[in-house]
Design a protein around this motif. Structure first.
Motif, mmCIF file in Angstrom:
data_model
loop_
_atom_site.group_PDB
_atom_site.id
_atom_site.type_symbol
_atom_site.label_atom_id
_atom_site.label_comp_id
_atom_site.label_asym_id
_atom_site.label_seq_id
_atom_site.Cartn_x
_atom_site.Cartn_y
_atom_site.Cartn_z
ATOM 1 N N LEU A 1 -8.058 95.677 50.858
ATOM 2 C CA LEU A 1 -7.546 96.406 49.698
ATOM 3 C C LEU A 1 -6.272 97.175 50.050
ATOM 4 O O LEU A 1 -5.312 97.202 49.271
ATOM 5 C CB LEU A 1 -8.612 97.372 49.183
ATOM 6 C CG LEU A 1 -9.849 96.750 48.540
ATOM 7 C CD1 LEU A 1 -10.855 97.829 48.159
ATOM 8 C CD2 LEU A 1 -9.472 95.931 47.315
ATOM 9 N N LEU A 2 -6.278 97.800 51.211
ATOM 10 C CA LEU A 2 -5.067 98.499 51.648
ATOM 11 C C LEU A 2 -3.910 97.527 51.842
ATOM 12 O O LEU A 2 -2.752 97.852 51.525
ATOM 13 C CB LEU A 2 -5.348 99.252 52.947
ATOM 14 C CG LEU A 2 -6.193 100.529 52.833
ATOM 15 C CD1 LEU A 2 -6.494 101.083 54.217
ATOM 16 C CD2 LEU A 2 -5.484 101.573 51.987
ATOM 17 N N ALA A 3 -4.194 96.342 52.353
ATOM 18 C CA ALA A 3 -3.136 95.345 52.539
ATOM 19 C C ALA A 3 -2.566 94.904 51.194
ATOM 20 O O ALA A 3 -1.348 94.739 51.046
ATOM 21 C CB ALA A 3 -3.687 94.142 53.312
ATOM 22 N N LEU A 4 -3.445 94.711 50.197
ATOM 23 C CA LEU A 4 -2.962 94.349 48.866
ATOM 24 C C LEU A 4 -2.099 95.466 48.276
ATOM 25 O O LEU A 4 -1.085 95.205 47.622
ATOM 26 C CB LEU A 4 -4.145 94.063 47.935
ATOM 27 C CG LEU A 4 -4.890 92.746 48.130
ATOM 28 C CD1 LEU A 4 -6.108 92.698 47.224
ATOM 29 C CD2 LEU A 4 -3.972 91.570 47.842
ATOM 30 N N TRP A 5 -2.516 96.687 48.518
ATOM 31 C CA TRP A 5 -1.788 97.826 47.972
ATOM 32 C C TRP A 5 -0.395 97.946 48.594
ATOM 33 O O TRP A 5 0.621 97.976 47.895
ATOM 34 C CB TRP A 5 -2.606 99.086 48.206
ATOM 35 C CG TRP A 5 -1.985 100.349 47.710
ATOM 36 C CD1 TRP A 5 -0.897 100.475 46.887
ATOM 37 C CD2 TRP A 5 -2.416 101.682 48.002
ATOM 38 N NE1 TRP A 5 -0.623 101.799 46.646
ATOM 39 C CE2 TRP A 5 -1.541 102.557 47.315
ATOM 40 C CE3 TRP A 5 -3.450 102.214 48.766
ATOM 41 C CZ2 TRP A 5 -1.675 103.942 47.389
ATOM 42 C CZ3 TRP A 5 -3.594 103.597 48.833
ATOM 43 C CH2 TRP A 5 -2.715 104.440 48.148
#
Length: 374
Positions: free
Chosen positions: A191-195
């Motif tokens: 999720l952090l990577a997508l963000w």
């Protein structure tokens, strides 16, 4: 008597529910339409006609009504940066909700598979960073802002950061309780990577094109010296207007909200998207009134918070639902309930506030484009 007529109990219950929706829709439409029509007929039409019919020089210098505040109506707000950030994030939430609802109505997303629904919403939110950056940058530039780097960073960080922080804290509680519903650490990293790798760059792209555009040109000039505002009565002050403005939009969704909360917290399957698609075609579902209601009410009390205040009533209703319908005793479950409620209320605040501001902004520009101001 119903069974003697040959009606199945489920059919009769559906009929009763539909009639409640009809009466709710009729009441909301009549009240809102009457209120807006009264303002339009008694204020706008009369003032604009009087402005445009002035001929003598003495009368032409007289200012009243809408014309009296023409030099201050487009003055940038004190919190212009924050407002632009909220508007950009609100546009992002609006298109995410609209596309997700469209997919669900078309049958691509099943209400029985909540994971697919949340995944679709999350992917759409990440992919819609470009319109968020564009709208935020365009609005901020029209306010005369020059800190474009701060604007882009706040647009890409503030609202997603609030949601992710709440979600992360709740996930820590689930980890501490040893719950199988806790999100794995690898998923949080994804999720952090997508963000940071998708949403943030897309926001910068949208902001780049937004700042390259010319600032929005208003139909009237803004005076350099702000006009002194006289003392107002209680009911015309901002806070009472904001509080009253959130009642009507909430009134058109609270019946549907009960079934939605039952579906989320009471394990009752409610095929809301199938109902919404069917009702939308018949044009009688009261929840379909939420966008137009949020758009019309700020015409009376022009403010982002007027329609955004609907989220406050949503939170109060969720608290009432928790106290009367749920049997939750332990602290962890209570914390999770109010954590997820806070995320829902925050996103709802951005959505309704953005709809209200867009309608009010368009309305004010239209008014002063037809009023002759020297």
């Amino acid at each position: 008597m119903v069974f003697k007529m040959g009606l199945h109990p489920r059919i009769y219950a559906t009929f009763q529910y539909s009639m409640v929706q009809y009466f709710e829709l009729f009441g909301n439409c009549m009240f809102l339409s009457g209120m807006v029509a009264m303002i339009m007929l008694r204020t706008l039409h009369k003032d604009i006609a009087r402005y445009n019919q002035m001929e003598s020089g003495e009368d032409a210098q007289e200012e009243f009504g809408w014309k009296l505040v023409h030099g201050d109506v487009f003055r940038p707000p004190r919190k212009g940066m924050l407002l632009a950030v909220f508007l950009g994030s609100g546009v992002q939430v609006f298109f995410m909700s609209l596309i997700t609802l469209a997919f669900a109505c078309l049958g691509f997303l099943s209400p029985a598979n909540r994971g697919a629904l949340m995944t679709c919403a999350m992917v759409l939110y990440v992919a819609l960073g470009t319109p968020a950056g564009y709208v935020s940058a365009r609005i901020y530039k029209s306010f005369g802002g020059i800190k474009w780097k701060s604007n882009v960073l706040l647009t890409s960080m503030v609202c997603p950061g609030v949601v992710f922080s709440l979600f992360f804290v709740m996930n820590l509680v689930l980890w501490g309780e040893g719950s199988s519903g806790a999100v794995p650490f690898s998923t949080l990293v994804a999720l952090l990577a997508l963000w940071f790798c998708v949403s943030v760059p897309l926001t910068f792209v949208g902001a780049y094109f937004g700042f390259r555009k010319r600032a929005l040109e208003h139909p009237v000039r803004t005076n350099q010296i702000p006009r002194q505002i006289p003392d107002q009565s209680i009911y015309t002050q901002p806070i009472p207007g904001i509080i009253m403005g959130g009642v009507l939009p909430f009134g058109c969704i609270f019946i549907q909200l009960f079934f939605i909360l039952n579906s989320i917290w009471s394990n009752q399957m409610y095929y809301i998207f199938l109902d919404l698609s069917d009702h939308m075609l018949r044009n009688y579902n009261p929840s379909m009134l939420l966008p137009p209601l949020c758009g019309r009410l700020p015409l009376v009390v022009g403010s982002f918070l007027t329609s955004g205040c609907t989220a406050v009533y949503l939170f109060v209703y969720c608290c009432h639902y928790f106290a009367t319908k749920l049997q939750i005793k332990d602290g962890a479950s209570t914390f999770l309930y109010f954590g997820y409620t806070a995320i829902m209320v925050f996103l709802f605040f951005l959505l309704t506030g953005t709809i209200g501001f867009a309608a009010c902004f368009w309305f004010i520009r239209k008014i002063y484009s037809v009023v002759k101001v020297d």
